[in-house]
Design an enzyme around this catalytic site. Structure first.
Site, mmCIF file in Angstrom:
data_model
loop_
_atom_site.group_PDB
_atom_site.id
_atom_site.type_symbol
_atom_site.label_atom_id
_atom_site.label_comp_id
_atom_site.label_asym_id
_atom_site.label_seq_id
_atom_site.Cartn_x
_atom_site.Cartn_y
_atom_site.Cartn_z
ATOM 1 N N ASN A 105 0.858 -1.190 0.000
ATOM 2 C CA ASN A 105 0.000 0.000 0.000
ATOM 3 C C ASN A 105 0.892 1.238 0.000
ATOM 4 O O ASN A 105 1.453 1.608 1.028
ATOM 5 C CB ASN A 105 -0.893 -0.044 1.257
ATOM 6 N N TRP A 106 0.987 1.861 -1.170
ATOM 7 C CA TRP A 106 1.901 3.000 -1.299
ATOM 8 C C TRP A 106 1.292 4.316 -0.820
ATOM 9 O O TRP A 106 1.944 5.362 -0.873
ATOM 10 C CB TRP A 106 2.391 3.121 -2.757
ATOM 11 N N LYS A 107 0.040 4.253 -0.393
ATOM 12 C CA LYS A 107 -0.645 5.426 0.182
ATOM 13 C C LYS A 107 -0.381 6.671 -0.681
ATOM 14 O O LYS A 107 -0.486 6.612 -1.901
ATOM 15 C CB LYS A 107 -0.196 5.644 1.631
ATOM 16 N N GLY A 149 1.589 2.520 10.718
ATOM 17 C CA GLY A 149 2.494 3.658 10.527
ATOM 18 C C GLY A 149 3.205 4.119 11.785
ATOM 19 O O GLY A 149 3.749 5.217 11.827
ATOM 20 N N GLU A 200 -5.781 -4.871 10.824
ATOM 21 C CA GLU A 200 -4.831 -3.776 11.011
ATOM 22 C C GLU A 200 -5.188 -2.979 12.258
ATOM 23 O O GLU A 200 -6.027 -2.073 12.200
ATOM 24 C CB GLU A 200 -4.888 -2.827 9.812
ATOM 25 N N HIS A 246 -9.888 1.241 4.877
ATOM 26 C CA HIS A 246 -8.614 1.438 5.578
ATOM 27 C C HIS A 246 -8.826 2.408 6.747
ATOM 28 O O HIS A 246 -9.590 3.364 6.638
ATOM 29 C CB HIS A 246 -7.570 1.995 4.605
ATOM 30 N N SER A 249 2.874 -1.725 10.590
ATOM 31 C CA SER A 249 4.299 -1.723 10.904
ATOM 32 C C SER A 249 5.003 -3.041 10.587
ATOM 33 O O SER A 249 5.920 -3.449 11.316
ATOM 34 C CB SER A 249 4.512 -1.318 12.370
ATOM 35 N N GLU A 254 -7.137 4.766 7.856
ATOM 36 C CA GLU A 254 -6.852 6.180 7.565
ATOM 37 C C GLU A 254 -8.047 6.852 6.898
ATOM 38 O O GLU A 254 -8.291 8.043 7.097
ATOM 39 C CB GLU A 254 -5.580 6.288 6.701
ATOM 40 N N GLY A 309 2.588 -0.912 4.380
ATOM 41 C CA GLY A 309 2.587 0.477 3.939
ATOM 42 C C GLY A 309 4.011 0.968 3.751
ATOM 43 O O GLY A 309 4.677 0.669 2.756
ATOM 44 N N GLY A 310 4.521 1.715 4.739
ATOM 45 C CA GLY A 310 5.828 2.356 4.663
ATOM 46 C C GLY A 310 6.949 1.483 4.101
ATOM 47 O O GLY A 310 7.693 1.920 3.215
HETATM 48 P P1 PGA Z 1 2.399 0.587 7.711
HETATM 49 O O1 PGA Z 1 0.959 0.722 7.032
HETATM 50 O O2 PGA Z 1 2.994 -0.696 7.188
HETATM 51 O O3 PGA Z 1 3.130 1.805 7.252
HETATM 52 O O4 PGA Z 1 2.168 0.518 9.168
HETATM 53 C C1 PGA Z 1 0.137 -0.384 6.961
HETATM 54 C C2 PGA Z 1 -1.173 -0.026 6.341
HETATM 55 O O5 PGA Z 1 -1.542 1.109 6.266
HETATM 56 O O6 PGA Z 1 -1.902 -0.867 5.943
#
Ligand code: PGA
Length: 251
Positions: A6-8, A173, A167, A95, A205, A97, A226-227
């Protein structure tokens, strides 16, 4: 085993194209491993084209969100059918976010899950508790509630096609992942609530140091990252770790 990147909103169009190009160039003979790249909307068309043309069966493209209606006066939204037309096969739905910053409700998430399935794509449904809910012992009830709301009206056949990502909001994050055994416990509960053999991912994470511990859990069928998925070196390290568990592949 499924790895969702997930490159957000981390990468520019150019950076997304470059990263996708390098992933496409990998040789994978591992039939157990599936990778879904989820670029931002602006990069979706280019990345999808790259992936579709590569004919890499292990590589797919996902969107980070979509709307639940196909056509109409919905300014700024993108419909499931349009995404599908680009070659997108997966859509992240609900998600944390989006729930937090965009006010997405359980009902909106339910509509999106149905809409994605209706055009033959796979929803990656995200659920998870906040830190306060965990501290107060209501993590399970929160996850159960989110799941039941999203699954309302879905038959067994559709439930089987689902991917659910557990999640915990406090782990996304933050660099503070949940303990793998704790994720496993929640995955068992999620499997029970779904009532069909859907795939359940852990997200929050995940990095090259902890990915193996998560993938070794019995009910963890993959990870949503994500990150750590936004740089080639760290994404390649994640894929190598996944492959060493799943089978042997050259990266
Ligand atoms: P993260 O994000 O790996 O940066 O914690 C995970 C996600 O948003 O699904």
């Amino acid at each position: 085993m499924l790895i969702v990147a997930n490159w957000k909103t981390y990468l520019t169009l150019r950076q997304s194209e470059n990263l996708a190009e390098r992933i496409v160039a990998l040789e994978s003979g591992d039939r157990q491993l599936e990778i879904v790249l989820c670029p931002s909307l602006i990069a979706l068309e280019e990345v999808a084209e790259e992936v579709v043309e590569s004919k890499r069966r292990w590589l797919k493209v996902g969107a980070q969100d979509c709307f639940w209606m196909e056509r109409g006066a919905y300014t700024g939204e993108v419909s499931p059918g349009e995404l599908r037309g680009l070659g997108v096969t997966h859509v992240i739905v609900g998600h944390s976010e989006r729930r937090e910053h965009l006010g997405e409700t359980d009902e909106m998430v339910r509509r999106k899950v149905h809409a994605v399935l209706a055009v033959g794509m796979t929803p990656i449904l995200c659920v998870g508790e906040t830190k306060a809910e965990r501290v107060h012992g209501s993590a399970e009830s929160k996850v159960r509630r989110q799941l039941l709301a999203a699954l309302k009206g879905l038959g067994k056949a559709h439930r089987r096609e689902l991917v659910v990502a557990y999640e915990p909001v406090w782990a996304v994050g933050t660099g503070e992942a949940v303990a793998p055994e704790e994720a496993e416990r929640m995955h068992v509960l999620i499997q029970k609530v779904i009532g069909a053999p859907a795939r359940i991912l852990y997200g929050g994470s995940v990095d090259k140091k902890n990915i193996t511990a998560f993938l070794r859990q019995r009910h963890v069928s993959g990870v949503l990252v994500g990150g750590a998925s936004t740089k080639y070196s760290s994404l390649a390290a994640l894929l190598r770790a996944a492959q060493s568990i799943s089978s042997s592949v050259d990266i």
